[in-house]
Design a protein around this motif. Structure first.
Motif, PDB file in Angstrom:
ATOM      1  N   CYS A 241     -22.564 -14.660 -23.413  1.00  0.00           N
ATOM      2  CA  CYS A 241     -22.165 -14.247 -24.757  1.00  0.00           C
ATOM      3  C   CYS A 241     -20.649 -14.189 -24.808  1.00  0.00           C
ATOM      4  O   CYS A 241     -20.023 -13.439 -24.050  1.00  0.00           O
ATOM      5  CB  CYS A 241     -22.772 -12.881 -25.072  1.00  0.00           C
ATOM      6  SG  CYS A 241     -22.228 -12.188 -26.644  1.00  0.00           S
TER       7      CYS A 241
ATOM      8  N   LEU B 287     -34.984 -10.231 -25.051  1.00  0.00           N
ATOM      9  CA  LEU B 287     -35.188 -11.479 -24.328  1.00  0.00           C
ATOM     10  C   LEU B 287     -35.739 -11.240 -22.928  1.00  0.00           C
ATOM     11  O   LEU B 287     -36.404 -12.118 -22.359  1.00  0.00           O
ATOM     12  CB  LEU B 287     -33.872 -12.269 -24.253  1.00  0.00           C
ATOM     13  CG  LEU B 287     -33.419 -12.912 -25.564  1.00  0.00           C
ATOM     14  CD1 LEU B 287     -32.028 -13.492 -25.429  1.00  0.00           C
ATOM     15  CD2 LEU B 287     -34.397 -13.993 -26.016  1.00  0.00           C
TER      16      LEU B 287
ATOM     17  N   PHE C  30     -23.853 -16.960 -28.578  1.00  0.00           N
ATOM     18  CA  PHE C  30     -24.832 -16.286 -27.730  1.00  0.00           C
ATOM     19  C   PHE C  30     -25.754 -17.347 -27.148  1.00  0.00           C
ATOM     20  O   PHE C  30     -26.676 -17.821 -27.811  1.00  0.00           O
ATOM     21  CB  PHE C  30     -25.621 -15.256 -28.553  1.00  0.00           C
ATOM     22  CG  PHE C  30     -26.464 -14.329 -27.730  1.00  0.00           C
ATOM     23  CD1 PHE C  30     -25.939 -13.150 -27.226  1.00  0.00           C
ATOM     24  CD2 PHE C  30     -27.786 -14.635 -27.458  1.00  0.00           C
ATOM     25  CE1 PHE C  30     -26.724 -12.292 -26.463  1.00  0.00           C
ATOM     26  CE2 PHE C  30     -28.579 -13.786 -26.704  1.00  0.00           C
ATOM     27  CZ  PHE C  30     -28.042 -12.605 -26.204  1.00  0.00           C
TER      28      PHE C  30
ATOM     29  N   VAL D 288     -33.268 -14.140 -31.361  1.00  0.00           N
ATOM     30  CA  VAL D 288     -31.835 -14.010 -31.634  1.00  0.00           C
ATOM     31  C   VAL D 288     -31.559 -14.004 -33.129  1.00  0.00           C
ATOM     32  O   VAL D 288     -30.814 -13.156 -33.641  1.00  0.00           O
ATOM     33  CB  VAL D 288     -31.047 -15.135 -30.932  1.00  0.00           C
ATOM     34  CG1 VAL D 288     -29.571 -15.097 -31.340  1.00  0.00           C
ATOM     35  CG2 VAL D 288     -31.170 -15.003 -29.416  1.00  0.00           C
ATOM     36  N   HIS D 289     -32.149 -14.918 -33.860  1.00  0.00           N
ATOM     37  CA  HIS D 289     -31.866 -15.018 -35.296  1.00  0.00           C
ATOM     38  C   HIS D 289     -32.507 -13.884 -36.092  1.00  0.00           C
ATOM     39  O   HIS D 289     -31.909 -13.378 -37.048  1.00  0.00           O
ATOM     40  CB  HIS D 289     -32.312 -16.378 -35.825  1.00  0.00           C
ATOM     41  CG  HIS D 289     -31.422 -17.500 -35.413  1.00  0.00           C
ATOM     42  ND1 HIS D 289     -31.787 -18.829 -35.484  1.00  0.00           N
ATOM     43  CD2 HIS D 289     -30.156 -17.492 -34.916  1.00  0.00           C
ATOM     44  CE1 HIS D 289     -30.792 -19.581 -35.053  1.00  0.00           C
ATOM     45  NE2 HIS D 289     -29.794 -18.802 -34.706  1.00  0.00           N
TER      46      HIS D 289
ATOM     47  N   ALA E 137     -30.443  -7.716 -27.947  1.00  0.00           N
ATOM     48  CA  ALA E 137     -30.819  -9.105 -27.662  1.00  0.00           C
ATOM     49  C   ALA E 137     -31.143  -9.281 -26.178  1.00  0.00           C
ATOM     50  O   ALA E 137     -32.140  -9.938 -25.825  1.00  0.00           O
ATOM     51  CB  ALA E 137     -29.695 -10.045 -28.066  1.00  0.00           C
TER      52      ALA E 137
ATOM     53  N   THR F   6     -30.252 -10.993 -35.587  1.00  0.00           N
ATOM     54  CA  THR F   6     -28.999 -11.217 -36.316  1.00  0.00           C
ATOM     55  C   THR F   6     -29.149 -10.853 -37.786  1.00  0.00           C
ATOM     56  O   THR F   6     -28.318 -10.137 -38.358  1.00  0.00           O
ATOM     57  CB  THR F   6     -28.564 -12.690 -36.187  1.00  0.00           C
ATOM     58  OG1 THR F   6     -28.337 -13.001 -34.811  1.00  0.00           O
ATOM     59  CG2 THR F   6     -27.286 -12.951 -36.975  1.00  0.00           C
TER      60      THR F   6
ATOM     61  N   GLU G  99     -34.948 -18.539 -29.939  1.00  0.00           N
ATOM     62  CA  GLU G  99     -34.162 -18.668 -31.171  1.00  0.00           C
ATOM     63  C   GLU G  99     -34.626 -17.679 -32.229  1.00  0.00           C
ATOM     64  O   GLU G  99     -33.795 -17.097 -32.951  1.00  0.00           O
ATOM     65  CB  GLU G  99     -34.252 -20.109 -31.684  1.00  0.00           C
ATOM     66  CG  GLU G  99     -33.492 -21.105 -30.790  1.00  0.00           C
ATOM     67  CD  GLU G  99     -33.677 -22.539 -31.213  1.00  0.00           C
ATOM     68  OE1 GLU G  99     -34.545 -22.803 -32.068  1.00  0.00           O
ATOM     69  OE2 GLU G  99     -32.962 -23.410 -30.674  1.00  0.00           O
TER      70      GLU G  99
ATOM     71  N   HIS H 118     -26.564 -20.329 -29.777  1.00  0.00           N
ATOM     72  CA  HIS H 118     -26.529 -19.673 -31.082  1.00  0.00           C
ATOM     73  C   HIS H 118     -25.097 -19.405 -31.505  1.00  0.00           C
ATOM     74  O   HIS H 118     -24.303 -18.866 -30.731  1.00  0.00           O
ATOM     75  CB  HIS H 118     -27.300 -18.354 -31.033  1.00  0.00           C
ATOM     76  CG  HIS H 118     -28.677 -18.483 -30.452  1.00  0.00           C
ATOM     77  ND1 HIS H 118     -28.932 -18.339 -29.112  1.00  0.00           N
ATOM     78  CD2 HIS H 118     -29.864 -18.790 -31.032  1.00  0.00           C
ATOM     79  CE1 HIS H 118     -30.219 -18.527 -28.880  1.00  0.00           C
ATOM     80  NE2 HIS H 118     -30.804 -18.809 -30.025  1.00  0.00           N
TER      81      HIS H 118
END
Length: 470
Positions: free
Chosen positions: A378, A368, A389, A413-414, A364, A417, A410, A348
């Motif tokens: 990271c 996860l 990341f 994380v997104h 995160a 974000t 994904e 990422h």
């Protein structure tokens, strides 16, 4: 949209317009990207020598509805240079556009063709006692046209900005065959829409950049590099704030590194030596550069003493020579190579408001952990809020064993974000890899305006189909 493949009639028209020497062997390297995620097809490879030849090629392809993949150095990491689902596209390569047109040291400007490698521009600038500050690990391969097309970032953004900030003017051609040449070296120009900024970051979907005027900077007369160990990203941010108060624009780079990255180097590249014994949980790599009126090494020591007094750092390595400085930066540049050897499940490239970075990293990791057991590296350009990341398998396992979890990772994380008002693409672009993410996280108004712009510049849709616009 339906496209036609490259055929003999199209090639004959290009040869008639530009000569046979415009063609290049259709090597497999043009159809691959560094991580091996995409394999494309090739109908033909054309390498124009100037903007006139490039304009003729684009017009012929547009009239025939043949897709064109603009190609720089091939170093992009989101598949923008690979026409994966296209039958036989034309690869339009910048490899012969390699002239340094002129350099203006007193104006701090350089004018060059789009196929110049980033490292060659840096060398040309240095020979004139100037600095071209765009700095990427792929500088020996990446070409400036591709850097502009993706609005490349790198380690110097905190001080000098992205590729867009370093561009004064552009020469480009479009599918209509029209040529727009504006290589003026102006810092101020409010005469209408800033068309060059539309092209920069458009990833070859609007036109083909053939030359650019670029900003140079003074070469620092006094420099210093240090690797400092901190307990957590929150402390790293505190150090950044103190350093900015101390040095303002003197900070040329401020990188965040995790201990996991060093562990990967140790695991996969045992011949690489470390300038420390125990791997830290977190580290920051700082570079300072000043004019002749300030000693950078003394300033770095002053910073270290200040932050140690505040218990923000507990150890570090101060480079005492250019060789030691190069070794520290070499260690930083080794981390992506070690990552590739381990094999990431998901990578990422994100950006966040600076104050949200510690929260993002903590949340995160926590979120996860409910998905599975992973190793997370990271790292990134903390000074401008850009994190890489990357999520890896447990030791002894491979990324293929986690294929069913990739999309979940994904999304975690997104989603986080965007929740924290960040961006899912900081410096790598959208390419083909993040098109669905762009749709998912962008406003309908933004997407609609982008499609309208695409239709204006490229009504037949031949420019890098599948990139950014779906």
């Amino acid at each position: 949209m339906t496209f036609n493949p490259v055929d003999k009639e199209l090639l004959a028209k290009i040869e008639n317009a530009c000569g046979y020497e415009v063609f290049r062997p259709a090597l497999q390297a043009y159809a691959e990207e560094p991580r091996g995620r995409w394999i494309g097809n090739i109908g033909s490879v054309v390498a124009p020598r100037n903007v006139t030849e490039a304009s003729k090629v684009l017009k012929i392809c547009s009239d025939a509805r043949v897709p064109v993949i603009p190609y720089g150095g091939g170093t992009g990491l989101v598949g923008g240079q690979v026409g994966e689902n296209l039958l036989a596209p034309l690869i339009l390569s910048a490899e012969r556009l390699t002239s340094i047109i002129d350099i203006f040291p007193k104006e701090h400007a350089i004018v060059c063709q789009a196929g110049c490698k980033l490292e060659d521009i840096q060398k040309e600038a240095r020979a004139a006692d100037r600095l071209f500050p765009l700095s990427l690990a792929s500088k020996g391969t990446a070409r400036i046209g591709g850097n502009l097309a993706t609005n490349a970032g790198g380690i110097g953004v905190i001080r000098y900005g992205n590729a867009r900030d370093l561009c004064l003017g552009i020469e480009a051609t479009f599918p209509s065959g029209e040529i727009w040449s504006d290589l003026r070296r102006l810092r101020k120009d409010n005469s209408g829409y800033d068309l060059k900024s539309l092209l920069i970051g458009s990833e070859g979907t609007l036109g083909f950049v053939t030359a650019a005027s670029l900003k140079l900077a003074p070469l620092p007369k006094s420099e210093s590099t240090a690797l400092l160990f901190v307990d957590c990203p929150k402390d790293a941010l505190a150090v950044l704030n103190i350093a900015q108060d101390f040095f303002a624009e003197g900070i040329s780079a401020f990188e965040l590194l995790s201990g996991q990255g060093f562990s990967f180097i140790q695991e996969k590249m045992p011949d690489v030596s470390f300038p420390f014994i125990k791997i830290p949980d977190w580290a920051i790599l700082i570079h300072l550069g000043f004019g002749s009126n300030r000693n950078a090494e003394n300033s770095m020591i002053e910073l270290y003493e200040k932050i140690c007094g505040m218990k923000l750092a507990y150890d570090g390595v101060l480079a005492k020579s250019q060789k030691e400085s190069d070794a520290l930066w070499g260690l930083r540049e080794t981390i992506p190579e070690a990552n590739r050897k381990v094999g990431a499940i998901a990578s990422h490239d994100i950006s966040l408001p600076l104050s949200a970075i510690p929260t993002f990293i903590d949340r995160a990791h926590f979120q996860l952990s409910s998905v599975g057991k992973f190793r997370i590296n990271c790292f990134g350009h903390l000074g401008d809020g850009n994190l890489h990341f990357n999520v890896f398998p447990e030791a002894g396992k491979t990324k293929d064993q986690y294929s069913s979890q990739r999309e979940i990772i994904e999304s975690v994380v997104h989603d986080l974000t965007v929740e924290l008002e960040g961006s899912i693409s900081a410096e790598h672009g959208i390419g083909r890899f993040k098109v669905n993410d762009l749709i998912k996280y962008s406003s309908p108004v933004k997407l609609d305006l982008m499609k309208k712009l695409k239709n204006i510049f490229d009504p037949n849709g031949i420019m890098n189909p599948g990139v950014i616009i779906k």
